[in-house]
Write an enzyme that holds these catalytic residues in place. Structure first.
Site, PDB file in Angstrom:
ATOM      1  N   ASP B  17      11.113 -24.116  18.806  1.00 28.75           N
ATOM      2  CA  ASP B  17      11.439 -23.676  20.179  1.00 28.75           C
ATOM      3  C   ASP B  17      12.048 -25.226  20.648  1.00 28.75           C
ATOM      4  OD1 ASP B  17       9.383 -25.767  20.715  1.00 28.75           O
ATOM      5  OD2 ASP B  17       7.914 -24.340  20.991  1.00 28.75           O
ATOM      6  N   TRP B  47       2.175   0.610   2.943  1.00 25.81           N
ATOM      7  CA  TRP B  47       1.727   1.522   3.770  1.00 25.81           C
ATOM      8  C   TRP B  47       2.387   2.712   3.547  1.00 25.81           C
ATOM      9  CZ3 TRP B  47      -2.420  -0.908   3.567  1.00 25.81           C
ATOM     10  CH2 TRP B  47      -2.454  -2.335   4.034  1.00 25.81           C
ATOM     11  N   THR B  59      -3.153  -1.728   8.621  1.00 22.91           N
ATOM     12  CA  THR B  59      -4.121  -2.232   8.956  1.00 22.91           C
ATOM     13  C   THR B  59      -4.053  -2.961  10.315  1.00 22.91           C
ATOM     14  OG1 THR B  59      -3.743  -4.187   7.790  1.00 22.91           O
ATOM     15  CG2 THR B  59      -5.080  -2.734   6.612  1.00 22.91           C
ATOM     16  N   PRO B  60      -4.068  -2.409  11.513  1.00 22.64           N
ATOM     17  CA  PRO B  60      -3.786  -3.036  12.501  1.00 22.64           C
ATOM     18  C   PRO B  60      -4.822  -4.009  13.062  1.00 22.64           C
ATOM     19  CG  PRO B  60      -3.827  -0.832  12.889  1.00 22.64           C
ATOM     20  CD  PRO B  60      -4.197  -0.810  11.581  1.00 22.64           C
ATOM     21  N   LYS B  90     -16.107  -0.581   9.164  1.00 21.66           N
ATOM     22  CA  LYS B  90     -14.948   0.120   9.659  1.00 21.66           C
ATOM     23  C   LYS B  90     -13.942  -1.206   9.871  1.00 21.66           C
ATOM     24  CE  LYS B  90     -15.693   4.684  11.613  1.00 21.66           C
ATOM     25  NZ  LYS B  90     -15.152   5.516  12.897  1.00 21.66           N
TER      26      LYS B  90
END
Lengths: 139, 139, 139, 139
Positions: B17, B47, B59-60, B90
């Site tokens: 940046d 995936w 795998t969010p 989970k």
């Protein structure tokens, strides 16, 4: 009463991943854009102006976190509600609530410093105490 | 002994940046790339293959955080050391140590779920229990 | 009279590079967002809806180009003026004028197709003739 | 014999869009990373070093284009083959061939200048003649 600044995000196709939802690093881009808008809304000069007068090059993030509550995808219009929750001697804490109409989509929090270039090595940066005039503008 | 996977990052000009340092949302991109490599290194199918057989689309991330310890800029070669620190029913917790030679540049942590498309609304996703065969491959 | 759609861009700190100016690949992101807005403004359904009824997954770019005329940096508000300049049998040409108030900052042009997933290999895509009802909506 | 530099790309999940393929603006990021590697491979100092001695801040792109021939997705390893095809007085032309094993995935071309900060306005940049010692290193 603390100040709140609101930044609008239009979620784009290119912000989304093969799972069809906005790719999570983009949320940090949005929080960061909202952080900059917060300072502008408070009347702080853009970093490039501030550097000329104070040496400050911006407010680098030293810690960032987010909870992702609801997926969002292209076509959504979101709003980031940003405020400063805590002032410390050499840092401050910003929080960001990302909303889609009534719903909370995600929540972010970052710890930032005011930084100047390191006097002995321009590749490094150095925290400076929070400038009093900026703190006053933002409170 | 837990498994550790290492992903190499070449920091590019476009990752940096106006403060001349890598822009922090990119660190989350690097952690995420390293997360995918971890599963591939463990022998889990990509995936897009897994979706065909199990419905799992990836795998969010439901929580992500990072501490930024040292600035990094273009020309640097970094390595992300990724492992799974905790398996829950989970979800699971991944940690990422971003190193430049001997130095720790940043540390990340994310909580992820295994997700399928929501059966009633393909725009939404739904957590499923961690598949036993994947857990075995990754342990 | 051809249709023109206008997409607003707020240039952010994170869009800029160490030369302090917007990093050029971002211009293509902005052109692409403006392209999607063009179709929405014309009344075409979002790609995810269109896929359900027609199999069309979007308008992938087969050629893209841009001239960069003036630098732009964070704090600038820009507008992309997008139109379709040519319809071909299986592709079409879009042009994008990126303006900052009166000034032309950059000009883009892309050739796009309407694509479906390849019937024999879902990792590939396949051009289909420009759908007549979409062409009518956009003319 | 012209010099060719090769830059390796690992296509990531986050580089891909809802059509499951790499999002096209990323190709320009890859071409640009390969362009920087070209100069480093030729022995030119990093821009941040060069700025100290010559004022040159990099090689901004004034025109960029790409043809996209084959889709690519996460898991693919690509190589950008970059060379300089033409030297002009104040600019030069770079070409990039993006390959996946034997296949040509995309082809890019950009026109670049050597730039310094504008002496009267640091927000602007200014082309300078191609430095002779750099041209020699790269030929």
């Amino acid at each position: 009463m603390k100040r709140i600044s609101v930044y609008q995000v239009s979620v784009e196709f290119g912000d989304c991943d093969p799972a069809q939802i906005a790719y999570f690093p983009n949320f940090f881009r949005w929080y960061d854009a909202s952080s900059r808008k917060f300072f502008i809304d408070c009347g702080v000069a853009p970093w490039r102006e501030l550097e000329k007068t104070t040496g400050i090059i911006g407010t680098p993030v030293v810690e960032a976190s987010s909870r992702f509550i609801l997926p969002t995808s292209y076509g959504d219009t979101l709003h980031v509600h940003t405020s400063i929750d805590e002032w410390r001697e050499k840092s401050f804490v910003m929080t960001h609530a990302l909303r889609r109409e009534g719903e909370l989509v995600a929540e972010g929090r970052d710890v930032r410093i005011f930084a100047i270039r390191h006097p002995e090595d321009s590749a490094r940066i150095k925290a400076v105490p929070v400038p009093e005039h900026i703190r006053r503008l933002c409170s």
